[in-house]
Design a protein around this motif. Structure first.
Motif, PDB file in Angstrom:
ATOM      1  N   GLY A  85       0.808  -1.220   0.000  1.00  0.00           N
ATOM      2  CA  GLY A  85       0.000   0.000   0.000  1.00  0.00           C
ATOM      3  C   GLY A  85       0.834   1.260   0.000  1.00  0.00           C
ATOM      4  N   MET A  86       1.956   1.233   0.716  1.00  0.00           N
ATOM      5  CA  MET A  86       2.822   2.416   0.778  1.00  0.00           C
ATOM      6  C   MET A  86       3.507   2.677  -0.562  1.00  0.00           C
ATOM      7  SD  MET A  86       4.523   2.145   4.551  1.00  0.00           S
ATOM      8  CE  MET A  86       3.547   2.511   6.013  1.00  0.00           C
ATOM      9  N   LYS A  87       3.846   1.604  -1.276  1.00  0.00           N
ATOM     10  CA  LYS A  87       4.468   1.776  -2.597  1.00  0.00           C
ATOM     11  C   LYS A  87       3.488   2.408  -3.578  1.00  0.00           C
ATOM     12  CE  LYS A  87       7.899  -1.890  -2.264  1.00  0.00           C
ATOM     13  NZ  LYS A  87       8.169  -3.317  -2.489  1.00  0.00           N
ATOM     14  N   GLU A  88       2.207   2.057  -3.424  1.00  0.00           N
ATOM     15  CA  GLU A  88       1.187   2.601  -4.328  1.00  0.00           C
ATOM     16  C   GLU A  88       0.859   4.064  -4.012  1.00  0.00           C
ATOM     17  OE1 GLU A  88      -2.229   0.057  -4.167  1.00  0.00           O
ATOM     18  OE2 GLU A  88      -1.155  -1.662  -4.995  1.00  0.00           O
ATOM     19  N   ASN A  89       1.051   4.450  -2.753  1.00  0.00           N
ATOM     20  CA  ASN A  89       0.640   5.791  -2.336  1.00  0.00           C
ATOM     21  C   ASN A  89       1.699   6.367  -1.409  1.00  0.00           C
ATOM     22  OD1 ASN A  89      -0.883   8.069  -1.820  1.00  0.00           O
ATOM     23  ND2 ASN A  89      -2.064   7.117  -0.190  1.00  0.00           N
ATOM     24  N   VAL A  90       2.857   6.682  -1.993  1.00  0.00           N
ATOM     25  CA  VAL A  90       4.004   7.067  -1.167  1.00  0.00           C
ATOM     26  C   VAL A  90       3.789   8.441  -0.545  1.00  0.00           C
ATOM     27  CG1 VAL A  90       6.477   7.546  -1.175  1.00  0.00           C
ATOM     28  CG2 VAL A  90       5.584   5.695  -2.571  1.00  0.00           C
ATOM     29  N   GLN A  91       3.957   8.484   0.773  1.00  0.00           N
ATOM     30  CA  GLN A  91       3.951   9.754   1.501  1.00  0.00           C
ATOM     31  C   GLN A  91       5.164   9.753   2.423  1.00  0.00           C
ATOM     32  OE1 GLN A  91       0.304  11.056   3.353  1.00  0.00           O
ATOM     33  NE2 GLN A  91      -0.922   9.783   1.989  1.00  0.00           N
ATOM     34  N   PRO A  92       5.790  10.922   2.619  1.00  0.00           N
ATOM     35  CA  PRO A  92       7.021  10.953   3.402  1.00  0.00           C
ATOM     36  C   PRO A  92       6.860  10.395   4.818  1.00  0.00           C
ATOM     37  CG  PRO A  92       6.508  13.142   2.488  1.00  0.00           C
ATOM     38  CD  PRO A  92       5.401  12.227   2.101  1.00  0.00           C
ATOM     39  N   GLU A 150       0.115   8.573  17.505  1.00  0.00           N
ATOM     40  CA  GLU A 150       0.278   8.757  16.058  1.00  0.00           C
ATOM     41  C   GLU A 150      -0.762   9.759  15.571  1.00  0.00           C
ATOM     42  OE1 GLU A 150       1.228   9.111  12.498  1.00  0.00           O
ATOM     43  OE2 GLU A 150       2.512   7.706  13.620  1.00  0.00           O
ATOM     44  N   ILE A 151      -0.307  10.730  14.780  1.00  0.00           N
ATOM     45  CA  ILE A 151      -1.212  11.776  14.299  1.00  0.00           C
ATOM     46  C   ILE A 151      -1.978  11.339  13.046  1.00  0.00           C
ATOM     47  CG2 ILE A 151       0.473  12.977  12.830  1.00  0.00           C
ATOM     48  CD1 ILE A 151      -0.719  15.638  14.010  1.00  0.00           C
ATOM     49  N   ASP A 152      -1.427  10.415  12.283  1.00  0.00           N
ATOM     50  CA  ASP A 152      -2.037   9.993  11.017  1.00  0.00           C
ATOM     51  C   ASP A 152      -3.134   8.954  11.274  1.00  0.00           C
ATOM     52  OD1 ASP A 152      -2.306   8.195   8.572  1.00  0.00           O
ATOM     53  OD2 ASP A 152      -1.010   9.763   7.750  1.00  0.00           O
ATOM     54  N   GLU A 153      -4.349   9.246  10.828  1.00  0.00           N
ATOM     55  CA  GLU A 153      -5.494   8.376  11.137  1.00  0.00           C
ATOM     56  C   GLU A 153      -5.403   7.007  10.472  1.00  0.00           C
ATOM     57  OE1 GLU A 153      -9.207  10.326  10.419  1.00  0.00           O
ATOM     58  OE2 GLU A 153      -8.779  11.939  11.846  1.00  0.00           O
ATOM     59  N   VAL A 154      -4.867   6.948   9.261  1.00  0.00           N
ATOM     60  CA  VAL A 154      -4.750   5.649   8.574  1.00  0.00           C
ATOM     61  C   VAL A 154      -3.702   4.781   9.269  1.00  0.00           C
ATOM     62  CG1 VAL A 154      -4.160   4.478   6.410  1.00  0.00           C
ATOM     63  CG2 VAL A 154      -5.498   6.592   6.359  1.00  0.00           C
ATOM     64  N   LEU A 155      -2.555   5.382   9.598  1.00  0.00           N
ATOM     65  CA  LEU A 155      -1.484   4.613  10.250  1.00  0.00           C
ATOM     66  C   LEU A 155      -1.932   4.088  11.610  1.00  0.00           C
ATOM     67  CD1 LEU A 155       1.776   6.642   9.446  1.00  0.00           C
ATOM     68  CD2 LEU A 155       0.627   4.894   8.096  1.00  0.00           C
ATOM     69  N   ILE A 156      -2.635   4.908  12.377  1.00  0.00           N
ATOM     70  CA  ILE A 156      -3.036   4.475  13.720  1.00  0.00           C
ATOM     71  C   ILE A 156      -4.090   3.363  13.643  1.00  0.00           C
ATOM     72  CG2 ILE A 156      -4.933   6.084  14.276  1.00  0.00           C
ATOM     73  CD1 ILE A 156      -3.486   6.497  17.021  1.00  0.00           C
ATOM     74  N   LYS A 157      -4.928   3.420  12.605  1.00  0.00           N
ATOM     75  CA  LYS A 157      -5.906   2.323  12.421  1.00  0.00           C
ATOM     76  C   LYS A 157      -5.173   1.013  12.110  1.00  0.00           C
ATOM     77  CE  LYS A 157     -10.209   0.702  11.408  1.00  0.00           C
ATOM     78  NZ  LYS A 157     -11.035   0.828  10.229  1.00  0.00           N
ATOM     79  N   LEU A 158      -4.141   1.093  11.272  1.00  0.00           N
ATOM     80  CA  LEU A 158      -3.338  -0.094  10.952  1.00  0.00           C
ATOM     81  C   LEU A 158      -2.625  -0.626  12.196  1.00  0.00           C
ATOM     82  CD1 LEU A 158      -1.918   1.154   7.544  1.00  0.00           C
ATOM     83  CD2 LEU A 158      -3.410  -0.834   7.825  1.00  0.00           C
ATOM     84  N   ALA A 159      -2.108   0.288  13.033  1.00  0.00           N
ATOM     85  CA  ALA A 159      -1.455  -0.132  14.285  1.00  0.00           C
ATOM     86  C   ALA A 159      -2.451  -0.838  15.200  1.00  0.00           C
ATOM     87  CB  ALA A 159      -0.850   1.083  14.993  1.00  0.00           C
ATOM     88  N   TYR A 160      -3.657  -0.288  15.275  1.00  0.00           N
ATOM     89  CA  TYR A 160      -4.716  -0.848  16.121  1.00  0.00           C
ATOM     90  C   TYR A 160      -5.096  -2.256  15.665  1.00  0.00           C
ATOM     91  CZ  TYR A 160      -9.683  -1.445  17.406  1.00  0.00           C
ATOM     92  OH  TYR A 160     -10.884  -1.944  17.827  1.00  0.00           O
TER      93      TYR A 160
END
Length: 328
Positions: A85-92, A150-160
């Motif tokens: 997913g990160m390769k498809e939608n790269v964000q720093p 974590e401030i990023d909502e997508v990342l924190i959902k993945l962590a959860y």
């Protein structure tokens, strides 16, 4: 040729996430979080999905047999889907700590922390939770309660979702980590620190490590925030840039660390882990000061060889073992 268990679980996550991505019109990473939650709950939670699709998903989930899978199998499979997913939608800010690095930090944590059976652990920049869960999976003998910010909502959902699938106790805060944290002091901090400038100059004024002029370094403020929330005698393991003590604000950082912690070690990571030498990083090991705790006789300093060179890695692990026996 039979697939490995990791490949099998990855294919199921990937296939079902792709289906959900189309049905829900969301990103692949969001769909990975959705399918992971379905796996954990053993149910299809998305009302928008058609009955035909629900049956397809259910069949795949049953094949995963997720409740019987070892944690490391789940973590690696989930990690591969996130990397796709990160390769498809790269964000720093969407970067994942390499597996080999997470396992090496696990080794260090288990060497430094040998007596605690009940631990509280904080990752103030948890991202997808891969570093934290890698370490937790190697701490089978401890009762660990973890906290992630974590401030990023997508990342924190993945962590959860990842923590749920691996059955780890994890408390999550979706906020700017440098805003006030309403948590009790912890025994251990682990973090692959975000590198760069912190844009909120007003908030930075609450930190001793605020820049004298211009923006403050976010990674400096993360170090201070982490030390503030660590118990006396607690350990902190940070992944930091190699030039941490060579920047324009490094003198200020050095003075602050000298006041608050004992520097236990600085281990430079092999350059093969990074795209270029300038992006090189090290592991900084700190222990918060406490009455009765002395600094090490000498700081553990080493440059790690390529983690592919087994004999060289064994030599460095033996050196670390010897240092710990002399200094602890």
């Amino acid at each position: 040729m039979m697939n490995s268990p990791v490949e099998t679980i990855f294919y199921i996550i990937d296939e079902t996430a792709t289906i959900l991505q189309e049905e829900l019109s969301c990103t692949y990473l969001e769909a990975v979080a959705e399918t992971g939650e379905n796996l954990f709950q053993d149910d299809i939670l998305q009302d928008e999905v058609s009955e035909v699709t629900k049956k397809r998903l259910q069949k795949s989930y049953e094949e995963a047999n997720i409740g019987e899978q070892p944690n490391e199998t789940i973590r690696k499979a989930f990690q591969f889907a996130i990397l796709k997913g990160m390769k498809e939608n790269v964000q720093p800010n969407h970067q994942m700590t390499p597996d080999s690095l997470g396992l090496f930090i696990s080794f260090l944590v288990n060497k430094f922390i040998t007596t605690e059976k009940q631990l509280t652990v904080l990752d103030p920049a948890i991202g997808t939770g891969n570093l934290l869960t890698t370490v937790l999976n190697q701490m089978a003998n401890s009762n660990v309660h973890s906290i992630g910010v974590e401030i990023d909502e997508v990342l924190i959902k993945l962590a959860y979702v990842g923590a749920n699938l691996q059955k780890h106790q994890l408390e999550l805060f979706n906020q700017d980590s440098l805003e006030p944290l309403f948590i009790d002091p912890v025994d251990l901090v682990l973090s692959d620190l975000p590198i760069g400038y912190y844009p909120n100059d007003v908030r930075a004024q609450d930190y001793e490590l605020q820049a004298k002029e211009g923006h403050s370094f976010a990674h400096h403020l993360f170090i201070e925030q982490s030390i503030k929330h660590t118990k006396g005698g607690g350990y902190l393991f940070f992944i930091v840039p190699n030039g941490l003590f060579e920047s324009t604000q490094s003198q200020q950082l050095h003075e602050y660390l000298h006041k608050e912690v004992h520097i236990q070690g600085m281990l430079q990571l092999p350059t093969s882990l990074f795209k270029n030498e300038k992006a090189g990083k090290s592991i900084l090991i700190l222990q918060k000061k406490k009455e009765g705790i002395k600094p090490p006789k000498e700081i553990l300093l080493a440059t790690l060889p390529s983690l592919m060179k087994q004999s060289a890695v064994e030599d460095i692990l033996a050196k670390i073992d010897g240092w710990i026996k002399q200094n602890k």
